[in-house]
Design a protein around this motif. Sequence first.
Motif, PDB file in Angstrom:
ATOM      1  N   LEU A 170       3.405  -7.309  -8.750  1.00  0.00           N
ATOM      2  CA  LEU A 170       2.447  -6.469  -8.034  1.00  0.00           C
ATOM      3  C   LEU A 170       3.156  -5.241  -7.468  1.00  0.00           C
ATOM      4  O   LEU A 170       2.629  -4.124  -7.522  1.00  0.00           O
ATOM      5  CB  LEU A 170       1.774  -7.262  -6.911  1.00  0.00           C
ATOM      6  CG  LEU A 170       0.865  -8.415  -7.359  1.00  0.00           C
ATOM      7  CD1 LEU A 170       0.194  -9.051  -6.157  1.00  0.00           C
ATOM      8  CD2 LEU A 170      -0.182  -7.930  -8.357  1.00  0.00           C
ATOM      9  N   GLY A 171       4.353  -5.478  -6.938  1.00  0.00           N
ATOM     10  CA  GLY A 171       5.134  -4.364  -6.400  1.00  0.00           C
ATOM     11  C   GLY A 171       5.402  -3.317  -7.475  1.00  0.00           C
ATOM     12  O   GLY A 171       5.184  -2.121  -7.254  1.00  0.00           O
ATOM     13  N   ARG A 172       5.823  -3.773  -8.619  1.00  0.00           N
ATOM     14  CA  ARG A 172       6.093  -2.845  -9.726  1.00  0.00           C
ATOM     15  C   ARG A 172       4.817  -2.114 -10.148  1.00  0.00           C
ATOM     16  O   ARG A 172       4.832  -0.895 -10.360  1.00  0.00           O
ATOM     17  CB  ARG A 172       6.697  -3.607 -10.916  1.00  0.00           C
ATOM     18  CG  ARG A 172       6.721  -2.859 -12.237  1.00  0.00           C
ATOM     19  CD  ARG A 172       7.539  -1.572 -12.171  1.00  0.00           C
ATOM     20  NE  ARG A 172       7.360  -0.742 -13.372  1.00  0.00           N
ATOM     21  CZ  ARG A 172       6.330   0.057 -13.581  1.00  0.00           C
ATOM     22  NH1 ARG A 172       5.367   0.174 -12.661  1.00  0.00           N
ATOM     23  NH2 ARG A 172       6.244   0.775 -14.685  1.00  0.00           N
ATOM     24  N   LEU A 173       3.722  -2.837 -10.260  1.00  0.00           N
ATOM     25  CA  LEU A 173       2.472  -2.222 -10.710  1.00  0.00           C
ATOM     26  C   LEU A 173       1.914  -1.225  -9.686  1.00  0.00           C
ATOM     27  O   LEU A 173       1.098  -0.373 -10.026  1.00  0.00           O
ATOM     28  CB  LEU A 173       1.431  -3.293 -11.031  1.00  0.00           C
ATOM     29  CG  LEU A 173       1.694  -4.083 -12.319  1.00  0.00           C
ATOM     30  CD1 LEU A 173       0.612  -5.121 -12.537  1.00  0.00           C
ATOM     31  CD2 LEU A 173       1.793  -3.148 -13.525  1.00  0.00           C
ATOM     32  N   GLY A 174       2.387  -1.359  -8.454  1.00  0.00           N
ATOM     33  CA  GLY A 174       1.983  -0.399  -7.428  1.00  0.00           C
ATOM     34  C   GLY A 174       2.443   1.010  -7.777  1.00  0.00           C
ATOM     35  O   GLY A 174       1.861   2.003  -7.339  1.00  0.00           O
ATOM     36  N   LYS A 175       3.501   1.080  -8.574  1.00  0.00           N
ATOM     37  CA  LYS A 175       4.028   2.399  -8.971  1.00  0.00           C
ATOM     38  C   LYS A 175       3.313   2.954 -10.199  1.00  0.00           C
ATOM     39  O   LYS A 175       3.543   4.086 -10.586  1.00  0.00           O
ATOM     40  CB  LYS A 175       5.525   2.285  -9.250  1.00  0.00           C
ATOM     41  CG  LYS A 175       6.337   1.952  -8.010  1.00  0.00           C
ATOM     42  CD  LYS A 175       7.793   1.653  -8.371  1.00  0.00           C
ATOM     43  CE  LYS A 175       8.547   1.114  -7.160  1.00  0.00           C
ATOM     44  NZ  LYS A 175       9.798   0.451  -7.545  1.00  0.00           N
ATOM     45  N   GLY A 176       2.477   2.122 -10.806  1.00  0.00           N
ATOM     46  CA  GLY A 176       1.748   2.560 -11.995  1.00  0.00           C
ATOM     47  C   GLY A 176       1.705   1.483 -13.058  1.00  0.00           C
ATOM     48  O   GLY A 176       2.465   0.513 -12.980  1.00  0.00           O
ATOM     49  N   PRO A 177       0.809   1.614 -14.054  1.00  0.00           N
ATOM     50  CA  PRO A 177       0.645   0.634 -15.118  1.00  0.00           C
ATOM     51  C   PRO A 177       1.943   0.383 -15.872  1.00  0.00           C
ATOM     52  O   PRO A 177       2.830   1.248 -15.879  1.00  0.00           O
ATOM     53  CB  PRO A 177      -0.386   1.301 -16.038  1.00  0.00           C
ATOM     54  CG  PRO A 177      -1.122   2.253 -15.167  1.00  0.00           C
ATOM     55  CD  PRO A 177      -0.112   2.753 -14.196  1.00  0.00           C
ATOM     56  N   ARG A 211       0.842  -1.204   0.000  1.00  0.00           N
ATOM     57  CA  ARG A 211       0.000   0.000   0.000  1.00  0.00           C
ATOM     58  C   ARG A 211       0.869   1.243   0.000  1.00  0.00           C
ATOM     59  O   ARG A 211       0.562   2.228  -0.661  1.00  0.00           O
ATOM     60  CB  ARG A 211      -0.920   0.007   1.226  1.00  0.00           C
ATOM     61  CG  ARG A 211      -2.050  -1.003   1.127  1.00  0.00           C
ATOM     62  CD  ARG A 211      -3.193  -0.622   2.062  1.00  0.00           C
ATOM     63  NE  ARG A 211      -4.139  -1.718   2.232  1.00  0.00           N
ATOM     64  CZ  ARG A 211      -5.217  -1.892   1.457  1.00  0.00           C
ATOM     65  NH1 ARG A 211      -5.471  -1.060   0.476  1.00  0.00           N
ATOM     66  NH2 ARG A 211      -6.036  -2.903   1.678  1.00  0.00           N
ATOM     67  N   SER A 212       1.957   1.187   0.752  1.00  0.00           N
ATOM     68  CA  SER A 212       2.826   2.366   0.820  1.00  0.00           C
ATOM     69  C   SER A 212       3.457   2.635  -0.544  1.00  0.00           C
ATOM     70  O   SER A 212       3.691   3.773  -0.905  1.00  0.00           O
ATOM     71  CB  SER A 212       3.894   2.180   1.886  1.00  0.00           C
ATOM     72  OG  SER A 212       4.848   1.233   1.452  1.00  0.00           O
ATOM     73  N   ILE A 213       3.686   1.587  -1.330  1.00  0.00           N
ATOM     74  CA  ILE A 213       4.240   1.796  -2.670  1.00  0.00           C
ATOM     75  C   ILE A 213       3.247   2.572  -3.533  1.00  0.00           C
ATOM     76  O   ILE A 213       3.579   3.588  -4.109  1.00  0.00           O
ATOM     77  CB  ILE A 213       4.569   0.443  -3.358  1.00  0.00           C
ATOM     78  CG1 ILE A 213       5.773  -0.218  -2.699  1.00  0.00           C
ATOM     79  CG2 ILE A 213       4.857   0.664  -4.851  1.00  0.00           C
ATOM     80  CD1 ILE A 213       6.050  -1.637  -3.191  1.00  0.00           C
ATOM     81  N   TRP A 214       2.019   2.063  -3.577  1.00  0.00           N
ATOM     82  CA  TRP A 214       1.087   2.755  -4.459  1.00  0.00           C
ATOM     83  C   TRP A 214       0.494   4.025  -3.871  1.00  0.00           C
ATOM     84  O   TRP A 214      -0.154   4.797  -4.566  1.00  0.00           O
ATOM     85  CB  TRP A 214       0.022   1.867  -5.060  1.00  0.00           C
ATOM     86  CG  TRP A 214      -0.727   0.900  -4.208  1.00  0.00           C
ATOM     87  CD1 TRP A 214      -0.376  -0.391  -3.961  1.00  0.00           C
ATOM     88  CD2 TRP A 214      -1.971   1.103  -3.567  1.00  0.00           C
ATOM     89  NE1 TRP A 214      -1.330  -0.993  -3.187  1.00  0.00           N
ATOM     90  CE2 TRP A 214      -2.325  -0.116  -2.937  1.00  0.00           C
ATOM     91  CE3 TRP A 214      -2.836   2.193  -3.443  1.00  0.00           C
ATOM     92  CZ2 TRP A 214      -3.504  -0.256  -2.191  1.00  0.00           C
ATOM     93  CZ3 TRP A 214      -4.012   2.050  -2.702  1.00  0.00           C
ATOM     94  CH2 TRP A 214      -4.328   0.834  -2.095  1.00  0.00           C
ATOM     95  N   GLU A 215       0.752   4.258  -2.601  1.00  0.00           N
ATOM     96  CA  GLU A 215       0.370   5.553  -2.049  1.00  0.00           C
ATOM     97  C   GLU A 215       1.531   6.528  -2.202  1.00  0.00           C
ATOM     98  O   GLU A 215       1.439   7.689  -1.839  1.00  0.00           O
ATOM     99  CB  GLU A 215      -0.019   5.419  -0.575  1.00  0.00           C
ATOM    100  CG  GLU A 215      -1.420   4.836  -0.418  1.00  0.00           C
ATOM    101  CD  GLU A 215      -1.746   4.518   1.027  1.00  0.00           C
ATOM    102  OE1 GLU A 215      -0.886   4.756   1.899  1.00  0.00           O
ATOM    103  OE2 GLU A 215      -2.864   4.020   1.277  1.00  0.00           O
ATOM    104  N   GLY A 216       2.646   5.990  -2.716  1.00  0.00           N
ATOM    105  CA  GLY A 216       3.805   6.838  -2.993  1.00  0.00           C
ATOM    106  C   GLY A 216       4.487   7.408  -1.769  1.00  0.00           C
ATOM    107  O   GLY A 216       5.118   8.438  -1.791  1.00  0.00           O
ATOM    108  N   ARG A 217       4.361   6.698  -0.657  1.00  0.00           N
ATOM    109  CA  ARG A 217       5.048   7.172   0.552  1.00  0.00           C
ATOM    110  C   ARG A 217       5.389   5.986   1.433  1.00  0.00           C
ATOM    111  O   ARG A 217       4.848   4.899   1.278  1.00  0.00           O
ATOM    112  CB  ARG A 217       4.194   8.169   1.320  1.00  0.00           C
ATOM    113  CG  ARG A 217       2.814   7.640   1.665  1.00  0.00           C
ATOM    114  CD  ARG A 217       1.890   8.808   2.011  1.00  0.00           C
ATOM    115  NE  ARG A 217       0.511   8.373   2.184  1.00  0.00           N
ATOM    116  CZ  ARG A 217       0.001   7.896   3.318  1.00  0.00           C
ATOM    117  NH1 ARG A 217       0.754   7.763   4.394  1.00  0.00           N
ATOM    118  NH2 ARG A 217      -1.253   7.551   3.386  1.00  0.00           N
TER     119      ARG A 217
END
Lengths: 114, 114
Positions: free
Chosen positions: B24-31, A90-96
Amino acid sequence: MAQYFSKLDGTFQALADPTRRAVLGRLGKGPASIGELAAPFDMALPSFMKHIHHLEKTGWIRTRKTGRVRTCTLERKSFDVIETWLAEQRSIWEGRTDRLERFVTTIHDKEASE
Amino acid sequence: MAQYFSKLDGTFQALADPTRRAVLGRLGKGPASIGELAAPFDMALPSFMKHIHHLEKTGWIRTRKTGRVRTCTLERKSFDVIETWLAEQRSIWEGRTDRLERFVTTIHDKEASE
DNA sequence: GTGTAACTTAGCCAAATGGCTCAGTATTTC
DNA sequence: GAAATACTGAGCCATTTGGCTAAGTTACAC
């Protein structure tokens, strides 16, 4: 990128089976013997035992034999492993990263006070 | 006790592999495209594609082909499935259901406001 | 319109998974 | 001490998993 074996492999693998998840659910209510745990399942005991071994090997439960009865107890710390991974994602895709840090700190405090 | 197939089977199974977790980790940063996602792995593309298919089938990602490029995006709701299960388990061994109820309500609110 | 890039399909393979039976060991119980 | 209880160990089996190669297909670039 961690490509080599991770403890998470086993941790998640253990949860991918309904029998094993049901066992964890039952153990959440308190320790139980192999026989008690196996009772609800329409499965031969040796087959069931494989699930128990799997859960033990992956750190989800601890077992101890007294007399002819083996008692299983839930290893609650395994849940934290997953919550940590979740918080990380979650922290990855929340960017923090602050959310993860806060979470890990919380876990640490809880364990220190146990 | 739910003994038949559960969506959780696939959901957790998907996480039991380091390649899939890394995706999934990579995709957390964007498509990202299949090619981009596959690049860090020392693996033939068809092998890698199996992981992508697995993630898509189990609801962790969505993919869309535009021209000759297939783009993958993270399906964040899958994380909630796991958090719900975790909360459910914790509520069992905490001997109460209010925590779970509170959590589910929170999730619901979040989705309503998206 | 030929070539290259980005998948995709088909199918092979070894190892792991999740079930089974049948026989064995170690405690209790009577 | 014989019988029943509670696992335990060995080993078989079908299916799934996670890798591979080799040969498509479909768009884009020149």
